[in-house]
Write an enzyme that holds these catalytic residues in place. Structure first.
Site, PDB file in Angstrom:
ATOM      1  N   ASP A 252     -11.891 -14.188 -76.754  1.00 42.37           N
ATOM      2  CA  ASP A 252     -11.356 -13.888 -75.427  1.00 42.37           C
ATOM      3  C   ASP A 252     -12.112 -12.709 -74.800  1.00 42.37           C
ATOM      4  O   ASP A 252     -12.396 -11.719 -75.484  1.00 42.37           O
ATOM      5  CB  ASP A 252      -9.873 -13.517 -75.586  1.00 42.37           C
ATOM      6  CG  ASP A 252      -9.185 -13.265 -74.274  1.00 42.37           C
ATOM      7  OD1 ASP A 252      -8.936 -14.241 -73.553  1.00 42.37           O
ATOM      8  OD2 ASP A 252      -8.884 -12.081 -73.971  1.00 42.37           O
ATOM      9  N   GLU A 314     -15.730 -16.738 -74.463  1.00 41.74           N
ATOM     10  CA  GLU A 314     -15.274 -16.869 -73.070  1.00 41.74           C
ATOM     11  C   GLU A 314     -16.305 -16.136 -72.209  1.00 41.74           C
ATOM     12  O   GLU A 314     -16.225 -14.926 -72.009  1.00 41.74           O
ATOM     13  CB  GLU A 314     -13.886 -16.264 -72.873  1.00 41.74           C
ATOM     14  CG  GLU A 314     -13.345 -16.607 -71.492  1.00 41.74           C
ATOM     15  CD  GLU A 314     -12.186 -15.746 -71.031  1.00 41.74           C
ATOM     16  OE1 GLU A 314     -11.483 -16.159 -70.102  1.00 41.74           O
ATOM     17  OE2 GLU A 314     -11.991 -14.641 -71.579  1.00 41.74           O
TER      18      GLU A 314
HETATM   19  C1  NOJ Z   1      -8.712 -14.689 -70.766  1.00 45.47           C
HETATM   20  C2  NOJ Z   1      -7.565 -15.568 -71.108  1.00 45.47           C
HETATM   21  O1  NOJ Z   1      -7.978 -16.907 -71.062  1.00 45.47           O
HETATM   22  C3  NOJ Z   1      -6.473 -15.245 -70.124  1.00 45.47           C
HETATM   23  O2  NOJ Z   1      -5.417 -16.175 -70.190  1.00 45.47           O
HETATM   24  C4  NOJ Z   1      -6.006 -13.838 -70.385  1.00 45.47           C
HETATM   25  O3  NOJ Z   1      -5.039 -13.480 -69.414  1.00 45.47           O
HETATM   26  C5  NOJ Z   1      -7.165 -12.849 -70.316  1.00 45.47           C
HETATM   27  N1  NOJ Z   1      -8.333 -13.304 -70.989  1.00 45.47           N
HETATM   28  C6  NOJ Z   1      -6.777 -11.529 -70.931  1.00 45.47           C
HETATM   29  O4  NOJ Z   1      -6.688 -11.635 -72.327  1.00 45.47           O
END
Ligand code: NOJ
Length: 600
Positions: A252, A314
């Site tokens: 993430d 991500e």
């Molecule tokens: C990306 C995640 O996919 C999202 O849902 C989240 O709110 C943020 N990162 C913070 O962790």
């Protein structure tokens, strides 16, 4: 995280990419491993197919709150996922990525973790998790976890301790600053950084007389990755799960682990976002070079484990070439699969843009494998983004065909395969996602793409739960848009996905063949061939326009051998194929997958 609605998080992505049309000819570099053979289990290595499993995988994202509730509390859970493994196996997925299921106050629905080595009781227990991994393994499905390294919950014991005093052992686990004096003697944040979720990114804590930095909610303090103890602690948490048999992690917010050490102000880009904050560059808070050292060490750690564990990132980047460093460039020693969201999370169904992007992904990434993504729990569903309101079903088939026939690892999000719609709340009092509450009505939050999976018509909860009060409401269209109904209809979107995945697994050209772009000046129809080591060829043609199109593909000129097309899959109606010299008529938003055969 990125969104195509005007969302505060859009700044994570600098939309600087140029979608220049390049009339390049054959992409000779798009080669496959010699002698790739069809196989039914993507995890099996053979001498003929030495690729690691993830290069050809279909990965399925599960948002655990919304997948299947097994205990009637209205919230999905791990045992619910286990109950649905047969469905996932029949769909043909190789791995599931489970969004965070660790103990959490659930401010950001699990992305605020208070214990990295356990399961939140509302999702089950460690024993349930082990059971899920074992049952998934029996079905040749690997389990990937979401690992949140950028921040913890403010209820994590580390932060509770860090926030007690400047002298606490954990204080330096987080990013603190004394701030600067304001005109009235008050303390002001040290700089202009804003949280992606709204407001200043600095939160003052009177107990220590300092501000801490939070890129997301104030309940998600950023970890200080300049402290080596943080890396040790987080790597230990990852090992905890690797030892339990997880196949890897989706990392993430991985691009934001580090911030500028000098805390310089971000340059203002002008205007305000949906949360009312000034729109700033992310020069000093995103993509800092220090992160790559961490990833290389992480990669070395997971490579110690058997079974080809994988790191997925991500990664929202402005242009295709920017993905390359996340792979480790020519060294291939960082993430195996940084997410390629560049065109998938857009909303423009445009043949030239997709063609150009596939070409870039094949030529600008040192032969690394792209991970194509169209849907996830943070973005309006592709059904609604690409749909024109009239041909949405046909368009969804085009999106699926592109995702599943490209030379890329594919990421599907739960519900995408049945055409679940984005069901955004219409009243602020119904919103659960905090950014939708603070940003209403400009920013309505992410509830719309997180509504429960629509399984059947057995009850008003679409079979998701026995509890009439589900954590988010089940949209009324579950009566027609659901797994059970679509399973029974051979022409459904679900069965379209199943057939595409089955073909991708069984056909060596689609599985691992090189790509040859065809008809490259066609602005309405995207056509490419996948060619295996023996010349076996599949043609994919996607009419991205609302009008019928006729294409003539000069297959021999492209070096493809074969005399006749044989339709394998077509939508929205049967597409009649003939000799290679003959034109092919594609209906509006038609998708066509054909084998190129040789006949006497
Ligand atoms: C990306 C995640 O996919 C999202 O849902 C989240 O709110 C943020 N990162 C913070 O962790």
């Amino acid at each position: 995280m990125h969104t195509t609605r005007t969302r505060s998080t859009a700044s994570l992505r600098k939309l600087g990419r140029t979608l220049l049309y390049v009339g390049s000819c054959l992409l000779a570099g798009w080669t496959c491993a010699a002698g790739d053979a069809p196989r039914s289990d993507a995890r099996v290595h053979t001498a003929a197919n030495p690729d690691p499993w993830w290069k050809h995988a279909v990965i399925y994202e599960i948002y655990p709150r919304s997948f299947q509730d097994s205990n009637g509390d209205g919230i999905g859970d791990l045992n619910g996922i286990t109950q649905r493994l047969d469905y996932l196996q029949a769909l043909g997925v190789d791995a599931i990525w489970i969004a965070p299921m660790y103990p959490s106050p659930q401010v950001d629905f699990g992305y605020d973790i208070s214990d990295y080595q356990n399961v939140d009781p509302q999702y089950g227990s460690l024993a349930d998790f082990d059971h899920l991994v074992a049952q998934a393994g029996k079905r040749h499905i690997r389990v990937l976890l979401d690992m949140v390294l950028n921040h913890t919950s403010d209820q994590h014991p580390w932060f509770l301790e860090a926030a007690r005093s400047r002298d606490s052992a954990r204080h330096d686990f987080y990013c603190w600053n004394d701030g600067k004096p304001g005109p009235a003697g008050q303390r002001l944040p040290p700089n202009n950084w804003v949280s992606l979720f709204g407001g200043s990114a600095w939160q003052y804590l009177p107990a220590v007389g300092q501000f801490y930095y939070h890129m997301f909610y104030r309940q998600q303090p950023d970890l200080n990755w300049r402290n080596p103890q943080v890396e040790r602690a987080m790597f230990a948490a990852m090992r905890f799960w690797l030892d339990r048999g997880v196949a890897g992690f989706r990392l993430d917010a991985i691009t934001t682990l580090f911030e500028d050490a000098k805390l310089r102000d971000e340059p203002a880009l002008g205007g305000r976002n949906a949360q009312g904050d000034p729109i700033l560059s992310d020069l000093y808070t995103n993509n800092l070079p220090e992160v790559h050292g961490v990833i290389r060490r992480m990669r070395a750690m997971i490579d110690e484990y058997p079974g080809e564990r994988v790191l997925i990132g991500e990664t929202y980047v402005p242009k295709t070439a920017d993905l390359d460093p996340w792979y480790g460039g020519a060294l291939h020693n960082e993430l195996q699969l940084p997410m390629d969201t560049l065109v998938g999370l857009g909303s423009k169904l445009d043949a030239s843009s997709f063609r150009q992007h596939l070409i870039e992904a094949a030529t600008q990434l040192h032969d690394s494998r792209p991970l194509l993504v169209f849907d996830n729990h943070d973005n309006i569903r592709s059904w609604d983004r690409f749909g024109d309101g009239v041909h949405n079903d046909a368009i969804a088939r085009i999106v699926a065909a592109l995702l599943l026939t490209s030379r890329a690892t594919a990421l599907l999000y739960q519900g995408e395969e049945i055409g679940q719609r984005t069901a955004t709340p219409t009243r602020v009092e119904d919103v659960r996602d905090p950014i939708g509450i603070t940003g209403w009505p400009k920013e309505k939050g992410r509830d719309g793409e997180r509504t429960p999976m629509q399984w059947d018509t057995s009850n008003a909860q679409a079979g998701f739960s026995t509890n009439p009060k589900t954590w988010l409401p089940v949209p009324p269209d579950y009566r027609t848009v659901n797994v059970q109904t679509e399973s029974a209809d051979p022409q459904s979107l679900l069965n379209w996905h199943r057939r595409l995945i089955a073909l991708r697994r069984s056909n060596s050209a689609l599985h691992s063949g090189r790509t040859v772009m065809l008809d490259q000046t066609n602005a309405r129809v995207l056509t490419y061939a996948r060619v295996d080591a023996h010349g076996g060829t599949i043609i994919v043609s996607l009419n991205m326009s609302p009008r019928p199109q006729t294409i003539t593909l000069d297959a021999p000129a492209a070096g493809l051998s074969g005399t006749h097309y044989r339709t394998l899959l077509s939508s929205p109606e049967a597409i009649i194929a003939a000799a290679v010299s003959q034109p092919i008529a594609l209906p509006a938003f038609g998708a066509w997958v054909a084998a190129l055969d040789s006949r006497q």
